[in-house]
Design an enzyme around this catalytic site. Structure first.
Site, mmCIF file in Angstrom:
data_model
loop_
_atom_site.group_PDB
_atom_site.id
_atom_site.type_symbol
_atom_site.label_atom_id
_atom_site.label_comp_id
_atom_site.label_asym_id
_atom_site.label_seq_id
_atom_site.Cartn_x
_atom_site.Cartn_y
_atom_site.Cartn_z
ATOM 1 N N THR B 118 68.959 36.455 14.203
ATOM 2 C CA THR B 118 68.051 37.175 15.066
ATOM 3 C C THR B 118 66.654 36.627 14.834
ATOM 4 O O THR B 118 66.243 36.429 13.701
ATOM 5 C CB THR B 118 68.131 38.697 14.807
ATOM 6 O OG1 THR B 118 67.160 39.355 15.603
ATOM 7 C CG2 THR B 118 67.902 39.047 13.351
ATOM 8 N N GLU B 265 70.927 44.436 13.810
ATOM 9 C CA GLU B 265 71.291 44.890 12.472
ATOM 10 C C GLU B 265 72.219 46.097 12.477
ATOM 11 O O GLU B 265 72.846 46.401 11.463
ATOM 12 C CB GLU B 265 70.007 45.230 11.676
ATOM 13 C CG GLU B 265 69.181 44.027 11.261
ATOM 14 C CD GLU B 265 68.242 43.509 12.358
ATOM 15 O OE1 GLU B 265 68.412 43.899 13.535
ATOM 16 O OE2 GLU B 265 67.335 42.719 12.041
ATOM 17 N N TRP B 380 48.868 58.099 18.313
ATOM 18 C CA TRP B 380 49.798 57.176 18.946
ATOM 19 C C TRP B 380 49.838 57.365 20.465
ATOM 20 O O TRP B 380 49.857 58.481 20.955
ATOM 21 C CB TRP B 380 51.215 57.381 18.409
ATOM 22 C CG TRP B 380 51.369 57.041 16.961
ATOM 23 C CD1 TRP B 380 51.490 57.926 15.927
ATOM 24 C CD2 TRP B 380 51.406 55.741 16.383
ATOM 25 N NE1 TRP B 380 51.605 57.255 14.729
ATOM 26 C CE2 TRP B 380 51.559 55.896 14.990
ATOM 27 C CE3 TRP B 380 51.318 54.448 16.904
ATOM 28 C CZ2 TRP B 380 51.624 54.827 14.106
ATOM 29 C CZ3 TRP B 380 51.399 53.374 16.024
ATOM 30 C CH2 TRP B 380 51.542 53.567 14.642
#
Lengths: 483, 483
Positions: B118, B265, B380
């Site tokens: 990856t 993963e 955020w």
């Protein structure tokens, strides 16, 4: 634990193994001295006891060598029993003392989780152990096999489940684990009363159950059966061969039945009377021919039939041999019985003790328990196939075929027959019925029991506590009669 | 192996790991020097090469330090290529030399089976390893989650499957393993050509696929899409967030779409935009709100959101933190990268590098990749939620929100927008569209990009080879423009 099928039993199936303890589900149908034997052999430390079994345990308490505490359970509020047992706790009191939060310890998947004793016809009961991993893999296989193959049980998450084999019998076939995992609603029937079970099946719209053939027989031939809508209900059958007559009667009520062949040691899944893709468009009467077969292996299960030298036999539909199996969930051991464990796993496969053949489509047909098989003139006669043929004779309620000694052929078959109330039939009638099957090639002509001693009419066929026919009792009854 | 999605690739997915070798699926979209790096890092011994990649391998052969033999593959009969490679074999010749019977060795379930690299945005590619056990557990979970929960993919044995993510990308999401295991028919599309794919979906009655949103977008907005019956087709979407506009367009064609959130993963399953039992009777527009969520964990998967001190955050629908996961199939290691492995598994959970929150119904919402997240005035801003809102503005073909430096707020969001052909819209129009969302409480008012620098119109949004938006490229383009 000694308990009926209650929510407490379900809680214990999860809580006790996840806590890291070995969960022994005591078979309450055994004789008291066998129960004492099992509890001592398992070295049980804490006994959970439904109040109904309190007198039993009190009667054997002096024989129990390892038990240090007793936890009593009841549906009654304010349950405060008198008892001669020492170190007694109450289940609900213990629960009430605890926080609802609990972090279970991390446990090796290979540690022992459950233990249940299986009684052979001779010798002491044997303790069958399953690990966490075994129970998980079994649950996964049942979910996938019942759920993903069309034309069968059509299992899905969130369905409604009623167990109809007791939880002390191989963890109710492992279904409480996967049905709970998949968010199913449980309808726990308590002690089995057919009229109540029928009503609940209808009212609760139960989707699936599993039971021995005796229980299904009791339900579908019950006088109230037609009153209820049972067409949601899919049932896995085990314990004894599902015969066509019973499967067809169930289907008249809209109930889909499927034969599950297995045994305690296989957790119990092994093979399933499952349709293949090419059978999906068959008419129901042809589908039933597959549903009642011992079946094809569950996913991740491998089954073969071998001769006495362990050579695999061809899938030809007639080569009869010993059935052996490997699955990721078969028991690894009889608890503290290394010699019996070695025998079970001889040649690296689990030896079922059953005999049968595999047909060209890959379906296993169990023809007999090894010890019930009949060898006549050097050839095998299948008691299960004969029983299936006889059970299709209308006046017959139930039958069992046993081997009886014969001076020339070593053994000959004898059909033990119970007739339906009000029906009559003679040995000649049954023989004539079987001759039709022989003419159609469904059985061998020489399998047909001889007149007059091959036909033995009885009031009722004897069953053991899990509904299996007791052929040893029938052999004794036959011997008595001919003394 | 360097190969398109062919039957040979499918054969190799089973044969090479079962033979006991580690199967490295080379990512053919990487640059040649990265491919050479991966092959050397993996210490590959035998390379299987489709003829289309022969020139590539020839060009890097001098850099390959461990390869001892090359096996060439082609669809052509009488394939006898000229090549400068040494020790060359032909795949079909090797197969023809072998017996059709082969007893695979018994291999530990914990041995390494597959390896795929990856590529992060920086540094060398990392090799993600899966064991036999990982692949098995992933396959079981996908079967059960897609198959047993009503109202979703409705996966069953024997269905028709077309992979639409390449097999070198996390084993085509593991689906070849379970679809093959469950007897599905494979329609392998070869190189992706939308008109052919659409025709095959219709003609072969394909039931299920998985792809990145870009591919689905290309298919459902294709001029031929309406010509075909695609109503059998269920599609799992990943790679980027499935937005409502795309899900609704798919549903107009009868296509059920479901968001799958995962990463290499995690094999890749982690969470799924899955209905709960109580949503089954909702109208489709409400169901779509669940289908497009990052979702709830697949069966046997555990996902939580934690703060920087690894405290679990409440399921309140707004507490944003780091997403961590444990499953029985997550990779145990980056191949020969112990330091990166430790970082991945910090605190005993797999750290995804994504940020998000969990709502009171238990649904995860991924708000950003850690590195794409925007922190403005200490708070955020979710680029994914902003992108979803902007993409619902009719003239917008595609958009991506990036963080750009701001003297007072540290960062402010910038919407990079590609319009549909023939459509026009100004920054003011987009802002007015977003103000409606703020008024309805769907986004915070201060998230709305500022005029004029918060809106950046581009001809096309750049994607990498698996269809993911390249935000780093957009950040560069934005920086260039404002230099």
């Amino acid at each position: 634990m000694l308990e009926w099928d209650t929510h407490r039993y379900l809680e214990a199936h999860w809580a006790i193994p996840l806590y890291g303890s070995l969960f022994h589900t005591v078979n309450i149908r055994m004789a008291p001295e066998q129960i004492a034997y099992c509890i001592n052999h398992a070295e049980d430390v804490v006994l959970f006891i439904n109040e109904d079994f309190l007198p039993l345990i009190e009667s054997i308490q002096d024989q129990l060598t390892t038990v240090r505490a007793y936890v009593l359970m009841s549906d009654k509020k304010d349950f405060r029993p008198e008892t001669s047992l020492p170190n007694v706790y109450l289940y609900e009191d213990l629960l009430a003392l605890q926080s609802p939060d609990y972090e279970f310890p991390e446990i090796s998947e290979n540690s022992r989780a459950t233990l249940c004793y299986t009684s052979g016809t001779t010798g002491n009961p044997k303790g069958v152990v399953f690990t966490h991993r075994d129970l998980f893999m079994h649950a996964v296989s049942v979910c996938m096999t019942w759920g993903l193959y069309p034309g069968g049980m059509e299992f899905r998450a969130n369905q409604v489940y009623m167990p109809l084999t007791p939880m002390f019998h191989v963890q109710a076939w492992g279904v409480p684990y996967f049905a709970f995992m998949m968010g199913c609603k449980f309808i726990l029937p308590g002690r089995y009363e057919p009229d109540k079970i029928l009503r609940w099946l209808h009212e609760e719209k139960v989707n699936f159950s599993h039971c021995v053939t005796t229980i299904l027989h009791m339900l579908v031939f019950h006088p109230d059966a037609e009153k209820y809508d049972l067409s949601n209900w899919h049932v896995g059958l085990g314990g004894a061969k599902l015969n066509r007559q019973l499967a067809e009667r169930a289907w008249e009520l809209g109930i889909l039945t499927q034969s599950c062949y297995g045994m305690t040691e296989t957790c119990p899944a092994m093979t399933l009377g499952q349709l293949r893709e090419e059978h999906l468009d068959l008419p129901m009467e042809d589908k039933i021919s597959y549903y009642i077969k011992s079946g094809i292996p569950w996913i991740f299960s491998r089954v073969k039939v071998v001769d006495d030298d362990f050579n695999e036999l061809p899938h030809d539909g007639h080569s009869v041999g010993n059935v052996v199996v490997r699955t990721p969930w078969c028991t690894h051991e009889y608890f503290r019985e290394p010699e019996k464990t070695r025998e079970l796993w001889k040649n690296g496969w689990l030896n079922t003790g059953d005999v049968g053949y595999i047909d060209p489509e890959g379906y296993l047909m169990i023809t007999d328990r090894n010890k019930d098989a009949i060898k006549s003139g050097g050839e095998w006669i299948s008691t299960l196939i004969l029983e299936d043929a006889i059970s299709q004779f209308k006046p017959v309620l139930e039958c069992a075929v046993i081997g009886v000694p014969h001076p020339r052929w070593d053994e000959r078959p004898c059909a033990c027959i119970a007739l339906k109330p009000g029906e009559t039939a003679t040995a000649e009638d049954v023989r004539a019925h079987l001759e039709k099957f022989a003419a159609e090639g469904k059985i061998e002509k020489w399998w047909i029991p001889d007149l007059p001693d091959g036909y033995f009419f009885v009031d009722a066929i004897p069953h053991n506590y899990i509904g299996k026919i007791e052929k040893n009792v029938l052999r004794q009854m036959y011997a008595e009669k001919h003394k």
